[in-house]
Each structure stands twice: as structure tokens, then as C-alpha cells.
Design a protein around this motif. Structure first.
Motif, PDB file in Angstrom:
ATOM      1  N   GLY A  57      44.638  43.123  56.851  1.00 53.91           N
ATOM      2  CA  GLY A  57      45.434  41.874  56.660  1.00 53.91           C
ATOM      3  C   GLY A  57      46.608  42.371  55.464  1.00 53.91           C
ATOM      4  N   PHE A  58      45.980  42.817  54.402  1.00 57.67           N
ATOM      5  CA  PHE A  58      46.841  43.048  53.209  1.00 57.67           C
ATOM      6  C   PHE A  58      47.553  44.232  53.620  1.00 57.67           C
ATOM      7  N   GLU A  59      47.214  45.408  54.510  1.00 56.62           N
ATOM      8  CA  GLU A  59      48.108  46.366  54.915  1.00 56.62           C
ATOM      9  C   GLU A  59      49.465  45.935  55.848  1.00 56.62           C
ATOM     10  N   HIS A  60      48.992  45.018  56.753  1.00 53.70           N
ATOM     11  CA  HIS A  60      50.006  44.804  57.872  1.00 53.70           C
ATOM     12  C   HIS A  60      50.711  43.504  57.482  1.00 53.70           C
ATOM     13  N   PHE A  61      50.242  42.736  56.844  1.00 52.65           N
ATOM     14  CA  PHE A  61      51.119  41.436  56.570  1.00 52.65           C
ATOM     15  C   PHE A  61      51.799  41.339  55.288  1.00 52.65           C
ATOM     16  N   SER A  62      52.012  42.308  54.333  1.00 57.41           N
ATOM     17  CA  SER A  62      52.539  42.371  53.117  1.00 57.41           C
ATOM     18  C   SER A  62      53.961  41.690  53.107  1.00 57.41           C
ATOM     19  N   ASP A  63      54.592  41.618  54.227  1.00 63.35           N
ATOM     20  CA  ASP A  63      55.897  40.940  54.280  1.00 63.35           C
ATOM     21  C   ASP A  63      55.826  39.508  53.826  1.00 63.35           C
ATOM     22  N   PHE A  64      54.671  38.872  54.021  1.00 63.43           N
ATOM     23  CA  PHE A  64      54.590  37.219  53.740  1.00 63.43           C
ATOM     24  C   PHE A  64      54.137  37.087  52.695  1.00 63.43           C
ATOM     25  N   THR A  65      53.903  38.087  51.659  1.00 63.24           N
ATOM     26  CA  THR A  65      53.836  37.875  50.407  1.00 63.24           C
ATOM     27  C   THR A  65      54.764  37.452  49.312  1.00 63.24           C
ATOM     28  N   GLU A  66      55.869  37.585  49.754  1.00 64.56           N
ATOM     29  CA  GLU A  66      57.283  37.366  48.917  1.00 64.56           C
ATOM     30  C   GLU A  66      57.260  38.150  47.893  1.00 64.56           C
ATOM     31  N   GLY A  67      56.890  39.496  48.005  1.00 62.07           N
ATOM     32  CA  GLY A  67      57.027  40.249  46.712  1.00 62.07           C
ATOM     33  C   GLY A  67      55.957  40.114  45.773  1.00 62.07           C
ATOM     34  N   LYS A  68      55.025  39.463  45.798  1.00 59.84           N
ATOM     35  CA  LYS A  68      54.225  39.361  45.001  1.00 59.84           C
ATOM     36  C   LYS A  68      52.975  40.570  45.042  1.00 59.84           C
ATOM     37  N   GLU A  69      52.432  41.057  44.269  1.00 57.92           N
ATOM     38  CA  GLU A  69      51.462  41.988  44.398  1.00 57.92           C
ATOM     39  C   GLU A  69      50.154  41.177  44.494  1.00 57.92           C
ATOM     40  N   ILE A  70      49.243  41.732  45.230  1.00 61.68           N
ATOM     41  CA  ILE A  70      47.824  41.383  45.534  1.00 61.68           C
ATOM     42  C   ILE A  70      46.988  42.505  45.265  1.00 61.68           C
ATOM     43  N   LYS A  71      46.024  42.483  44.574  1.00 69.12           N
ATOM     44  CA  LYS A  71      44.957  43.198  44.057  1.00 69.12           C
ATOM     45  C   LYS A  71      43.675  42.590  44.403  1.00 69.12           C
ATOM     46  N   VAL A  72      43.072  43.358  45.449  1.00 72.70           N
ATOM     47  CA  VAL A  72      41.647  42.769  46.035  1.00 72.70           C
ATOM     48  C   VAL A  72      40.694  43.805  45.503  1.00 72.70           C
ATOM     49  N   ILE A  73      39.780  43.342  44.772  1.00 69.84           N
ATOM     50  CA  ILE A  73      38.774  43.936  44.010  1.00 69.84           C
ATOM     51  C   ILE A  73      37.461  43.600  44.990  1.00 69.84           C
ATOM     52  N   TYR A  74      36.775  44.642  45.725  1.00 69.24           N
ATOM     53  CA  TYR A  74      35.784  44.350  46.344  1.00 69.24           C
ATOM     54  C   TYR A  74      34.460  44.920  45.910  1.00 69.24           C
ATOM     55  N   GLU A  75      33.626  44.022  45.876  1.00 71.23           N
ATOM     56  CA  GLU A  75      32.139  44.386  45.059  1.00 71.23           C
ATOM     57  C   GLU A  75      31.038  44.061  45.979  1.00 71.23           C
ATOM     58  N   ASP A  76      29.940  44.847  45.825  1.00 72.64           N
ATOM     59  CA  ASP A  76      28.756  44.764  46.968  1.00 72.64           C
ATOM     60  C   ASP A  76      27.746  44.217  46.269  1.00 72.64           C
ATOM     61  N   ASN A  77      27.307  42.785  46.696  1.00 69.84           N
ATOM     62  CA  ASN A  77      26.269  42.173  46.318  1.00 69.84           C
ATOM     63  C   ASN A  77      24.784  42.453  46.881  1.00 69.84           C
ATOM     64  N   ASN A  78      24.932  43.341  47.905  1.00 71.44           N
ATOM     65  CA  ASN A  78      23.603  43.808  48.230  1.00 71.44           C
ATOM     66  C   ASN A  78      22.749  42.499  49.112  1.00 71.44           C
ATOM     67  N   PHE A  79      23.535  41.532  49.369  1.00 72.43           N
ATOM     68  CA  PHE A  79      22.782  40.324  49.947  1.00 72.43           C
ATOM     69  C   PHE A  79      21.832  39.911  48.906  1.00 72.43           C
ATOM     70  N   ASN A  80      21.916  40.070  47.497  1.00 68.36           N
ATOM     71  CA  ASN A  80      20.988  39.712  46.618  1.00 68.36           C
ATOM     72  C   ASN A  80      21.664  38.613  45.633  1.00 68.36           C
ATOM     73  N   LEU A  81      21.013  37.430  45.508  1.00 69.13           N
ATOM     74  CA  LEU A  81      21.516  36.389  44.728  1.00 69.13           C
ATOM     75  C   LEU A  81      21.961  36.447  43.385  1.00 69.13           C
ATOM     76  N   ARG A  82      21.014  37.443  42.621  1.00 73.52           N
ATOM     77  CA  ARG A  82      20.952  37.729  41.280  1.00 73.52           C
ATOM     78  C   ARG A  82      22.446  38.465  40.901  1.00 73.52           C
ATOM     79  N   GLU A  83      22.455  39.558  42.034  1.00 76.23           N
ATOM     80  CA  GLU A  83      23.615  40.311  41.937  1.00 76.23           C
ATOM     81  C   GLU A  83      25.072  39.617  42.044  1.00 76.23           C
ATOM     82  N   ALA A  84      24.854  38.695  43.173  1.00 78.97           N
ATOM     83  CA  ALA A  84      26.116  37.926  43.498  1.00 78.97           C
ATOM     84  C   ALA A  84      26.363  37.074  42.605  1.00 78.97           C
ATOM     85  N   VAL A  85      25.762  36.461  41.511  1.00 78.94           N
ATOM     86  CA  VAL A  85      25.942  35.477  40.620  1.00 78.94           C
ATOM     87  C   VAL A  85      26.605  36.417  39.403  1.00 78.94           C
ATOM     88  N   GLY A  86      25.982  37.577  39.151  1.00 81.47           N
ATOM     89  CA  GLY A  86      26.634  38.454  38.062  1.00 81.47           C
ATOM     90  C   GLY A  86      27.780  38.845  38.465  1.00 81.47           C
TER      91      GLY A  86
END
Length: 144
Positions: A64-93
Motif C-alpha cells: 500500500g505505501f509503495e503504490h498509493f503514496s499519491d494519496f498522502t499529500e506529500g507527507k512522509e510515512i515511516k512504518v516501523i515493523y516489529e516482530d512480537n513472535n505472538f508473545n504477549l510480553r514481547e508485544a507489550v514491550g
């Protein structure tokens, strides 16, 4: 031609909606980032038992961010992907780190147990959270 799933398009449409709602409001992101940059923290299971769905969500966001960037009106969008390993404690941290250290404007999380474990952190800081692959009844319980 690349096949696009309906869930990926819906997820991206929702993100565009969130970004468009930010225009004209005095939000944290305008104060922190000068209204030209949004940070999205994606707290997903990229490994472990639920990795298949977490990877699909991540790939949909990237597409979506690669192909629809025209709709962001020139705003930069930074997405940070984090892996929680489906672990509740990791997800909260991870949620705390995305909010406190990375200064995420919006969080994306998946699966009812993970969202239930992290929602209180997001609510206590006023951070918007997009919850996907969840049971709305269990998430909304007690929120009336």
C-alpha cells in the motif's frame, strides 16, 4: 500482474482514512513531527505460530505505501515493523518502545490476545491503534 487481496486493500484504505483525519487537527503528530511526517508502528507476529498472517499484514502495508503514496499529500510515512513472535510480553514491550522511543503516531496490531494485552498501553498515552484479525466483542468489552 500482482494479485491484491481485499484485506490488504481494506487495511490500506483505513490507514489513508486515519492520515486524512489528521489534517486540520491539533494532534500529537503535528506537534512532534511538524505535520509532514507520520510514524506508524506495526506490532505483528512475523515469526512463530501466527507468522503467516503477520507477514501477510506486513506485506499488505508495504504494498500500500509503495503504490498509493499519491494519496498522502506529500507527507512522509515511516512504518516501523516489529516482530512480537505472538508473545504477549514481547508485544507489550514493543508497544511501549514504539510509543515512548519511536514516537509512533499510530499503532497497528493483530490478533485478539495481543491487542488485549497492548490496548491499555496505547489508551493510556492516547495513541491510536488499528486492531486487525481480532474479535471486536472481546476488545470492546467494558468500553461502553
Amino acid at each position: 500482474m500482482r494479485k491484491i487481496s481485499l484485506s490488504k486493500l481494506c487495511l490500506f484504505a483505513f490507514l489513508l482514512f486515519i492520515i486524512s483525519c489528521q489534517n486540520g487537527s491539533s494532534s500529537v503528530s503535528e506537534y512532534e513531527h511538524g505535520n509532514d511526517k507520520y510514524i506508524i508502528g506495526a506490532n505483528l507476529p512475523l515469526t512463530g505460530n501466527a507468522a503467516y498472517y503477520g507477514v501477510q499484514a506486513r506485506d499488505g502495508l508495504k504494498f500500500g505505501f509503495e503504490h498509493f503514496s499519491d494519496f498522502t499529500e506529500g507527507k512522509e510515512i515511516k512504518v516501523i515493523y516489529e516482530d512480537n513472535n505472538f508473545n504477549l510480553r514481547e508485544a507489550v514491550g514493543i508497544t511501549k518502545r514504539l510509543i515512548e522511543v519511536d514516537k509512533a503516531d499510530v499503532l497497528i496490531s493483530a490478533f485478539t490476545p495481543i491487542v488485549k494485552a497492548t490496548l491499555g498501553v496505547a489508551e493510556s498515552t492516547g495513541t491510536l491503534m488499528l486492531a486487525t484479525l481480532t474479535s471486536a466483542d472481546q476488545i470492546a468489552k467494558g468500553k461502553e
